[in-house]
Design a protein around this motif. Structure first.
Motif, short mmCIF file in Angstrom:
data_model
loop_
_atom_site.label_atom_id
_atom_site.label_comp_id
_atom_site.label_asym_id
_atom_site.label_seq_id
_atom_site.Cartn_x
_atom_site.Cartn_y
_atom_site.Cartn_z
N LYS A 186 -17.53 -56.97 -63.48
CA LYS A 186 -17.88 -56.30 -62.23
C LYS A 186 -17.17 -54.95 -62.12
O LYS A 186 -17.78 -53.95 -61.72
CB LYS A 186 -17.52 -57.19 -61.04
CG LYS A 186 -18.06 -56.69 -59.72
CD LYS A 186 -17.84 -57.73 -58.63
CE LYS A 186 -18.47 -57.27 -57.32
NZ LYS A 186 -18.30 -58.30 -56.26
N ALA A 187 -15.88 -54.91 -62.47
CA ALA A 187 -15.12 -53.66 -62.38
C ALA A 187 -15.68 -52.61 -63.32
O ALA A 187 -15.86 -51.44 -62.96
CB ALA A 187 -13.64 -53.92 -62.67
N ILE B 221 -21.70 -59.78 -63.31
CA ILE B 221 -20.86 -59.42 -62.17
C ILE B 221 -20.29 -60.63 -61.45
O ILE B 221 -19.61 -60.49 -60.43
CB ILE B 221 -21.62 -58.52 -61.19
CG1 ILE B 221 -22.89 -59.19 -60.67
CG2 ILE B 221 -21.95 -57.20 -61.86
CD1 ILE B 221 -23.59 -58.40 -59.59
N GLY B 222 -20.56 -61.84 -61.96
CA GLY B 222 -19.99 -63.03 -61.35
C GLY B 222 -20.93 -64.20 -61.46
O GLY B 222 -22.14 -64.07 -61.22
N ASP C 165 -32.64 -41.42 -65.59
CA ASP C 165 -33.80 -42.01 -64.95
C ASP C 165 -34.02 -43.40 -65.54
O ASP C 165 -33.64 -43.67 -66.68
CB ASP C 165 -35.05 -41.17 -65.19
CG ASP C 165 -34.95 -39.81 -64.52
OD1 ASP C 165 -33.95 -39.57 -63.80
OD2 ASP C 165 -35.85 -38.98 -64.73
N GLY C 166 -34.66 -44.27 -64.76
CA GLY C 166 -34.93 -45.61 -65.27
C GLY C 166 -35.01 -46.63 -64.16
O GLY C 166 -35.43 -46.32 -63.04
N PHE C 167 -34.58 -47.85 -64.46
CA PHE C 167 -34.59 -48.93 -63.48
C PHE C 167 -33.21 -49.57 -63.36
O PHE C 167 -32.61 -49.97 -64.35
CB PHE C 167 -35.60 -50.02 -63.89
CG PHE C 167 -37.03 -49.61 -63.74
CD1 PHE C 167 -37.66 -49.67 -62.50
CD2 PHE C 167 -37.75 -49.15 -64.83
CE1 PHE C 167 -38.98 -49.28 -62.36
CE2 PHE C 167 -39.07 -48.77 -64.70
CZ PHE C 167 -39.69 -48.84 -63.45
N PHE C 168 -32.74 -49.63 -62.13
CA PHE C 168 -31.52 -50.38 -61.80
C PHE C 168 -31.97 -51.79 -61.47
O PHE C 168 -32.82 -51.99 -60.60
CB PHE C 168 -30.85 -49.72 -60.59
CG PHE C 168 -29.54 -50.34 -60.17
CD1 PHE C 168 -28.37 -49.61 -60.26
CD2 PHE C 168 -29.47 -51.63 -59.68
CE1 PHE C 168 -27.16 -50.16 -59.87
CE2 PHE C 168 -28.28 -52.19 -59.29
CZ PHE C 168 -27.11 -51.45 -59.38
N MET C 169 -31.39 -52.80 -62.13
CA MET C 169 -31.87 -54.17 -61.99
C MET C 169 -30.76 -55.15 -61.60
O MET C 169 -29.68 -55.12 -62.18
CB MET C 169 -32.51 -54.64 -63.29
CG MET C 169 -33.70 -53.83 -63.75
SD MET C 169 -34.36 -54.38 -65.34
CE MET C 169 -32.99 -53.95 -66.43
N MET C 170 -31.05 -55.99 -60.62
CA MET C 170 -30.22 -57.16 -60.34
C MET C 170 -30.92 -58.36 -60.95
O MET C 170 -32.13 -58.54 -60.77
CB MET C 170 -30.07 -57.35 -58.83
CG MET C 170 -29.30 -56.23 -58.14
SD MET C 170 -27.58 -56.14 -58.68
CE MET C 170 -26.96 -57.69 -58.03
N ILE C 171 -30.16 -59.17 -61.68
CA ILE C 171 -30.74 -60.26 -62.47
C ILE C 171 -29.99 -61.55 -62.15
O ILE C 171 -28.76 -61.58 -62.20
CB ILE C 171 -30.64 -59.95 -63.98
CG1 ILE C 171 -31.29 -58.59 -64.27
CG2 ILE C 171 -31.28 -61.06 -64.79
CD1 ILE C 171 -30.95 -58.03 -65.64
N ASP C 172 -30.75 -62.58 -61.82
CA ASP C 172 -30.13 -63.85 -61.41
C ASP C 172 -30.76 -64.99 -62.20
O ASP C 172 -31.98 -65.00 -62.42
CB ASP C 172 -30.36 -64.05 -59.91
CG ASP C 172 -29.36 -65.02 -59.31
OD1 ASP C 172 -28.18 -64.94 -59.68
OD2 ASP C 172 -29.76 -65.85 -58.48
#
Length: 443
Positions: A142-143, A205-206, A157-164
């Motif tokens: 995470k840090a 990130i956790g 440029d691109g895609f920022f993604m949160m993945i679960d």
């Protein structure tokens, strides 16, 4: 990995002598001027620069300063000079020089000093990598992710993604945490392999939460392909780890936001991607969504009756799970203000409820606490009514709106929530307190 040293000197003889001393141990790049050195640095990114101080057109100081400003990072530069004044050394160290060596120098002294500089650099690099790397998966932690993703959002440029991961908790519950760790490592490897270009990023990130940055074009089909590959391969490899009879519906959900279409601010992009991810989780999981601006396009030839039907279909609940509506803070604020007016005008009864979670004792690890908070949020989401609304107001707080609920039933609702949470196996990690009040216009 080969260590590269760039030697910069306008005297050909000095270049040749210095190269001969160091070339037995390092890969040597040579430049006859500061401007040539900058061009070589841009292409080769050497591990260290060994430069003459006084050169025509551009001095070693000026070259060093130019590179520092261009790359905004500490570049290990060692100066070779016949000038032995304190003022010269002081200026060099102010710029961030790692050492000075006087001309003429002995070969063994030069080699020893260069060795020391590069060894110290390697130690610092290892310490930095350890502090920013997730020990289990080898991805950014995470840090480390915050800094790396901030820079990516600002420059690419691109895609920022949160993945679960979907249904991952069942792996820990049914197979144990050792197998759970194997599954996390397996997924991390897949994610890294499919975000493998130098400009891409992947992080854990956790718990079972990951982040990714897919650099390049903003064609959303790239996110779709990534989601499809991860879901197919992840299930295949999970069965190799847990056995072919494993029937847990493992998969992954992705919430993506295009950069810079929705800005370059890391915090805002994180929020939008996270909000989009929860939409995927609420609508069946095992998929992806790309954040988009709400818009309705109506045909000029359509009748008002057709438009009314079409708009109603767009806004209707389709494929919505039988659970509470989990909103981001901005959307929740609008709904909150509307419900305050509604309950006041029509004398309706509604309650607001705030749950606050804290570690149950000082020995609870941060990661374990974060997982417990996440589990509590998911438990709330699943066991509240469809008419209830919720948001995560802080990292450790959940704020609920409960329409048509009388005060006499608040404790029953809280009791049911805590009972179901106790069954998750996370309850011993946190202490839960709550505060309830009527929803009214005065507050």
């Amino acid at each position: 990995m080969v260590t590269k040293i760039l030697i910069v000197d306008d005297e050909p003889m000095m270049l040749m002598v210095t190269k001969k001393i160091l070339s037995g141990k390092y890969e040597i790049l040579c430049a006859g001027s500061a401007r040539e050195a900058i061009e070589i640095y841009d292409k080769e990114r050497p591990d260290m620069i060994l430069t003459d101080l006084l050169m025509p057109e551009m001095t070693g100081f000026e070259m060093h300063q130019t590179l520092q400003e261009k790359y905004t990072e500490k570049i290990p530069v060692m100066y070779m000079t016949a000038d032995d004044t304190d003022e010269t050394e002081g200026k060099g160290f102010d710029l961030g020089a790692v050492d000075f060596i006087r001309k003429p120098f002995r070969a063994d002294v030069l080699l020893r000093r260069v060795d020391n500089i590069l060894q110290n650099r390697e130690i610092i690099r290892d310490l930095k990598e350890e502090a920013t790397t997730d020990k289990l998966t080898g991805l950014l932690n995470k840090a480390g992710a915050v800094q790396a993703f901030k820079e990516a959002c600002e420059k690419r440029d691109g895609f920022f993604m949160m993945i679960d991961l979907d249904s991952f908790k069942l792996v820990n519950d049914l197979y144990g945490h050792d197998f759970g760790d194997d599954i996390l490592k397996c997924f991390a490897k897949l994610l890294h392999e499919n975000l493998s270009r130098e400009e891409d990023l992947s992080a854990r990130i956790g718990g079972d939460e990951f982040m990714g940055f897919l650099s390049g074009s903003r064609d959303k089909s790239r996110v779709e392909r990534l989601a499809n590959i991860l879901n197919v391969k992840f299930l295949e490899e999970a069965k190799q780890i847990l056995g072919p009879d494993m029937n847990i519906p493992l998969g992954t959900s992705i919430g993506a936001v295009a950069v810079p279409e929705f800005g370059r601010d890391y915090e805002e992009l994180f929020r939008l991607a996270d909000q989009t991810l929860y939409g995927v989780k609420q609508n069946g999981k095992h998929g992806y969504a790309v954040h988009k601006k709400a818009e309705m396009i109506l045909s000029e030839d359509s009748s008002p009756e057709e438009d009314l039907k079409r708009i109603s279909q767009v806004l209707s609940e389709r494929n919505v799970a039988n659970s509470a509506l989990w909103l981001g803070q901005d959307a929740f604020a609008d709904v909150y203000r509307f419900l305050v007016r509604l309950t006041s005008r029509y004398k309706m009864v509604a309650h607001k409820l705030l749950f606050t979670l804290r570690p149950s004792n000082t020995s609870v690890r941060t990661e374990a606490f974060e997982e417990a908070v996440k589990a509590f949020g998911e438990n709330l989401h699943l066991h509240l009514r469809k008419s209830d609304l919720m948001m995560q107001s802080r990292n450790n707080q959940f704020f609920l709106l409960l329409p048509e609920l009388d005060h006499a039933y608040v404790e029953l609702v809280v009791g049911r929530i805590l009972d179901t949470f106790n069954e998750t196996g996370y309850a011993d990690q946190v202490r839960v307190v709550y505060q309830a009040a009527y929803l009214s216009e005065e507050v």
